[in-house]
Scaffold this active site. Structure first.
Site, PDB file in Angstrom:
ATOM      1  N   HIS A   1     -40.458 -87.819  21.961  1.00 37.19           N
ATOM      2  CA  HIS A   1     -39.240 -87.615  21.197  1.00 37.19           C
ATOM      3  C   HIS A   1     -39.473 -87.595  19.691  1.00 37.19           C
ATOM      4  O   HIS A   1     -38.529 -87.489  18.929  1.00 37.19           O
ATOM      5  CB  HIS A   1     -38.223 -88.706  21.550  1.00 37.19           C
ATOM      6  CG  HIS A   1     -37.557 -88.478  22.867  1.00 37.19           C
ATOM      7  ND1 HIS A   1     -38.265 -88.242  24.029  1.00 37.19           N
ATOM      8  CD2 HIS A   1     -36.249 -88.421  23.218  1.00 37.19           C
ATOM      9  CE1 HIS A   1     -37.422 -88.068  25.033  1.00 37.19           C
ATOM     10  NE2 HIS A   1     -36.194 -88.166  24.569  1.00 37.19           N
TER      11      HIS A   1
ATOM     12  N   HIS B   1     -39.957 -46.955  26.680  1.00 36.12           N
ATOM     13  CA  HIS B   1     -39.725 -47.130  28.117  1.00 36.12           C
ATOM     14  C   HIS B   1     -38.733 -46.064  28.593  1.00 36.12           C
ATOM     15  O   HIS B   1     -37.530 -46.251  28.475  1.00 36.12           O
ATOM     16  CB  HIS B   1     -39.127 -48.519  28.391  1.00 36.12           C
ATOM     17  CG  HIS B   1     -40.003 -49.651  27.959  1.00 36.12           C
ATOM     18  ND1 HIS B   1     -40.728 -50.402  28.853  1.00 36.12           N
ATOM     19  CD2 HIS B   1     -40.260 -50.166  26.736  1.00 36.12           C
ATOM     20  CE1 HIS B   1     -41.397 -51.343  28.192  1.00 36.12           C
ATOM     21  NE2 HIS B   1     -41.121 -51.224  26.912  1.00 36.12           N
TER      22      HIS B   1
HETATM   23  C1  TPP Z   1     -39.032 -62.616  26.919  1.00 35.64           C
HETATM   24  C2  TPP Z   1     -39.750 -61.346  27.219  1.00 35.64           C
HETATM   25  N1  TPP Z   1     -40.863 -61.378  27.946  1.00 35.64           N
HETATM   26  C3  TPP Z   1     -41.548 -60.234  28.181  1.00 35.64           C
HETATM   27  C4  TPP Z   1     -41.127 -59.038  27.679  1.00 35.64           C
HETATM   28  C5  TPP Z   1     -41.932 -57.781  27.892  1.00 35.64           C
HETATM   29  N2  TPP Z   1     -41.232 -56.845  28.778  1.00 35.64           N
HETATM   30  C6  TPP Z   1     -40.559 -55.789  28.330  1.00 35.64           C
HETATM   31  S1  TPP Z   1     -39.820 -54.911  29.553  1.00 35.64           S
HETATM   32  C7  TPP Z   1     -40.417 -55.969  30.729  1.00 35.64           C
HETATM   33  C8  TPP Z   1     -40.101 -55.757  32.171  1.00 35.64           C
HETATM   34  C9  TPP Z   1     -38.676 -55.948  32.358  1.00 35.64           C
HETATM   35  O1  TPP Z   1     -38.332 -55.678  33.646  1.00 35.64           O
HETATM   36  P1  TPP Z   1     -36.828 -55.347  33.951  1.00 35.64           P
HETATM   37  O2  TPP Z   1     -35.950 -56.258  33.224  1.00 35.64           O
HETATM   38  O3  TPP Z   1     -36.693 -55.255  35.406  1.00 35.64           O
HETATM   39  O4  TPP Z   1     -36.619 -53.938  33.285  1.00 35.64           O
HETATM   40  P2  TPP Z   1     -37.035 -52.569  33.989  1.00 35.64           P
HETATM   41  O5  TPP Z   1     -38.453 -52.707  34.406  1.00 35.64           O
HETATM   42  O6  TPP Z   1     -36.197 -52.426  35.154  1.00 35.64           O
HETATM   43  O7  TPP Z   1     -36.842 -51.592  32.929  1.00 35.64           O
HETATM   44  C10 TPP Z   1     -41.180 -56.970  30.153  1.00 35.64           C
HETATM   45  C11 TPP Z   1     -41.851 -58.027  30.904  1.00 35.64           C
HETATM   46  C12 TPP Z   1     -39.945 -59.059  26.921  1.00 35.64           C
HETATM   47  N3  TPP Z   1     -39.438 -57.958  26.366  1.00 35.64           N
HETATM   48  N4  TPP Z   1     -39.268 -60.210  26.724  1.00 35.64           N
END
Ligand code: TPP
Ligand code: MG
Length: 698
Positions: free
Chosen positions: A497, A37
């Site tokens: 439970h 990312h």
């Molecule tokens: C519990 C969880 N659900 C889904 C993901 C997959 N995931 C990785 S980054 C992301 C988006 C996160 O958005 P944000 O926190 O706003 O980060 P940004 O897009 O700004 O980098 C997702 C859904 C994850 N890492 N953890």
């Protein structure tokens, strides 16, 4: 869309150059890995830079110094940001024995092999793999919840060890979180408790770029986060422009000036800053592409034909900033600690032991031994006694429950244990509230701070905490997850439970030791094992209903067999080889013993194996496993009031499992055991069938 260059970051001074170096390294690492990312680190780099370079009391030469400020990257998908910081600040590697090595935690080669096998720059931050990583993050929301545990630990350590002349513990905890962390329920649970506890040593930085993977936060997340945190009782400060380092600095000063509340610093940022995909979800999950990387470097005023470029002066700049400040703070602390050790050798000794996750000498002498008692007591009650015995000799053992202490019996009643609250930081009884997920994650944060934490709830609610339990196993930290009300034995509360699949699902987790002791002495021996764990979490699975305390003088195997995971509790009668082996855990061990009596009365030799911990048994040498479960004995019956999944590997083709195949039901226990087949008659009947089948096959 490409934003207008911001003078604050395009001026070729060392601050701007350092921020852009971080951005360049992150882009290049993701590009070379062809995965990751890139956009998130590029957007928030100015904040990470300002925090590390101007505020963080962290000595790269000693990344495990106990009073260091903690930095948790809760938006773990932005790991390239952390790798760049660890590299540029020259953080040293630490080995598993807490020795500081001369080598860098993150070398340039590691950065260049981001996300490749063996690199110290994996896809997400991994505790124990790369030094300088305070917590494994990636599952969004976990890191911020860990940080609350760390902040509790900081306050507790200060209350126990600081005095007028020695401020040994006054560190701050920073967590960097994204929109995703703020959306996850766990962050609300944790923030609510942090506000209640007035954890003024805690600062969450909210990287509000209003973008997640599916698009703009408009599609799913439009609440007023600042108002939400104000309602939690937090100090909330906003930075309107992430690239304005002075504004970022003012925000962090607002945190340092706040002594009553935790701080949320809400930073408006731009994912993919300076790139063609700025402010767009395309800055996520895949490299920018070579052309876009060049264009972005051009925009940032960096040489576009150089990859992994660290301009002259940048390493030195970090060394003169965080390096110098960290070294000064750490050496001053070491002086203070030396004086402290002279004046308070016992307390200093505690701190030293804690840092190495060792216990006071002779702690196990306090472990109680229980007298035989046919009526017996519930394993939650024997565990309460043992827990308190251990707590009496291990002052840094602390914990609590998700509002079920009266049921889970996890209250510490040793002198001075008290309650941890905003007006008493020395308490060892924590009240997590009805927040299981955050409770487990906060326990992780306490363990990451080298305290020995436990937390508890009903076994059926372990599911609520599973994400954090999993991370305790992945991080290899010795958290004690205590689960009571472990079966249909709960009775009248009914199927909501009554856990069924929980044992199987916890046993499926690598690195988690799951214990289900059968009587009070097995409980005591379970604690002997779990209290001395260094690198493994454990789940203790305990009953609500009373279980007899076995009379082991009458030929039964000693409870010390718990340490081997499974042991022969009762041999087949008359010294002969068993015709059948009954395997059981917890309350069903008593059922197996009753079934054995019936079988023996019929002339069938039955051995009972108590099997409190599968994982430990699996680690025993083959000859021990063969002694307990001889290959020659094919007739085997496992009995457990839980899903049968997994037992087949112990009972084999010739065996059977008496277990649960449906959810339970609401009724008195007596009716339930008949309905679900957990009676001596039923178990012995199944055993007879297995014996007959084995004989027919011979
Ligand atoms: C519990 C969880 N659900 C889904 C993901 C997959 N995931 C990785 S980054 C992301 C988006 C996160 O958005 P944000 O926190 O706003 O980060 P940004 O897009 O700004 O980098 C997702 C859904 C994850 N890492 N953890
Ligand atoms: Mg976002």
């Amino acid at each position: 869309m490409t934003a207008t260059p911001n003078p604050a970051v395009t001026t070729p001074d060392l601050d701007a150059l350092s921020v852009n170096t971080i951005r360049g390294l992150c882009m290049d690492a993701v590009q070379k890995a062809n995965s990751g990312h890139p956009g998130t680190p590029m957007g928030i780099a100015p904040v990470a830079y300002t925090l590390w370079q101007r505020f963080l009391r962290f000595d790269p030469a000693d990344p495990i110094w106990p009073n260091r400020d903690r930095f948790v990257l809760s938006e773990g998908h932005a790991s390239a940001l952390l790798w760049s910081l660890l590299h540029l600040t020259g953080v040293r590697a630490v080995d598993p024995d807490y020795e500081i090595l001369g080598s860098p935690a993150v070398s340039m080669d590691d950065l260049k092999s981001f996300r490749q096998l063996g690199s110290h720059c994996p896809g997400h931050p991994e505790y124990r793999w790369t030094s300088g990583v305070e917590a494994t993050t990636g599952p969004l929301g976990q890191g911020v919840a860990n940080s609350v545990g760390m902040a509790i630990a900081g306050k507790w350590l200060a209350a126990r060890y600081n005095n007028d002349d020695h401020a040994l513990f006054d560190y701050n905890v920073y967590a960097l979180a994204g929109d995703g962390c703020m959306m996850e329920g766990i962050s609300s649970e944790a923030a609510s408790l942090a506000g209640h506890l007035k954890l003024s040593n805690l600062c969450w930085i909210y990287d509000s770029n209003r973008v997640t993977i599916e698009g703009h936060t408009d599609i799913a997340f439009t609440e007023d986060v600042a108002a939400r945190f104000m309602a939690y009782g937090w100090n909330v400060t906003t930075v309107a422009d992430v690239n304005d380092l002075d504004a970022v600095q003012r925000g962090l000063h607002s945190f340092l000036a706040e002594h009553e509340r935790p701080t949320l610093m809400l930073v408006h940022s731009h994912i993919g800053y300076g790139s063609p995909v700025e402010d767009s979800p395309s800055a996520h999950g895949e490299p920018l592409g070579a052309d876009a990387v060049r264009a972005t470097k051009r925009f940032l005023g960096m040489p576009e034909d150089q990859d992994f470029y660290v301009p002259d002066g940048v390493y030195d700049h970090f060394s003169a900033g965080i390096g110098q400040r960290g070294r000064d703070a750490r050496t001053a602390w070491e002086e203070t600690f030396k004086a402290y050790r002279g004046a308070y050798p016992e307390l200093a000794g505690e701190i030293e032991r804690m840092q190495h996750r060792t216990l006071p000498d002779g702690w196990e002498a306090a472990l109680p031994e229980f007298q035989p008692d046919a009526r017996g007591l519930a394993t939650r009650d024997s565990s309460a006694r043992v827990l308190n015995a251990v707590a009496g000799s291990v002052p840094w053992l602390l914990g609590g429950s998700a509002d079920l202490t009266p049921s889970t019996r996890t209250r510490l009643s040793v002198p001075g244990a008290g309650d941890f609250q905003a007006d008493d930081r020395s308490g060892r009884n924590l009240h997590f509230g009805i927040r299981e997920h955050a409770a487990a994650a906060m326990a992780n944060g306490l363990a990451l701070s080298k305290l020995r934490p436990f937390w508890s709830t009903f076994l059926t609610f372990s599911d609520y905490a599973r994400g954090a339990i999993r991370l305790s196993a992945l991080m290899e930290i010795p958290v004690l997850h205590i689960f009571t009300h472990d079966s249909i034995g709960v009775g009248e509360d009914g199927p909501t439970h009554q856990p069924v699949e929980h044992l199987a699902s916890l046993r499926a987790m690598p690195g988690l030791l799951v214990f289900r002791p059968a009587d009070a002495n097995e409980v005591s021996q379970t604690w002997r094992v779990v209290a001395s764990l260094h690198r493994e979490p454990a789940a203790l699975v305990l009953t609500r209903q009373a279980l007899p305390t076995l009379d082991r003088s009458a030929g039964l195997g000693p409870a010390s067999g718990v340490a081997r995971g499974a042991y022969v509790l009762a041999e087949a009668g008359g010294g002969r080889a068993p015709d059948v082996i009954l395997l059981a855990t917890g309350s069903e061990v008593h059922l197996a013993l009753a079934a054995r009596d019936e079988l023996e009365a019929d002339g069938i030799g039955a051995r009972v194996v108590s099997m409190p911990c599968w994982e430990l048994f699996d680690r025993q040498p083959l000859d021990y496993r063969e002694q307990v479960l001889p290959t020659a004995v094919k007739a085997r019956v496992a009995v457990e009031q839980a899903s049968t999944l997994g037992w087949d590997r112990y009972v084999g083709d010739g065996g059977a499992v008496v277990g649960m195949h449906t959810f339970g039901a609401s009724a008195p226990l007596k009716q339930l055991v008949t309905k679900f087949g957990f009676t001596p008659e039923q178990v012995s009947q199944v055993a007879r069938e297995r014996v007959a089948a084995a004989q027919a096959n011979n």
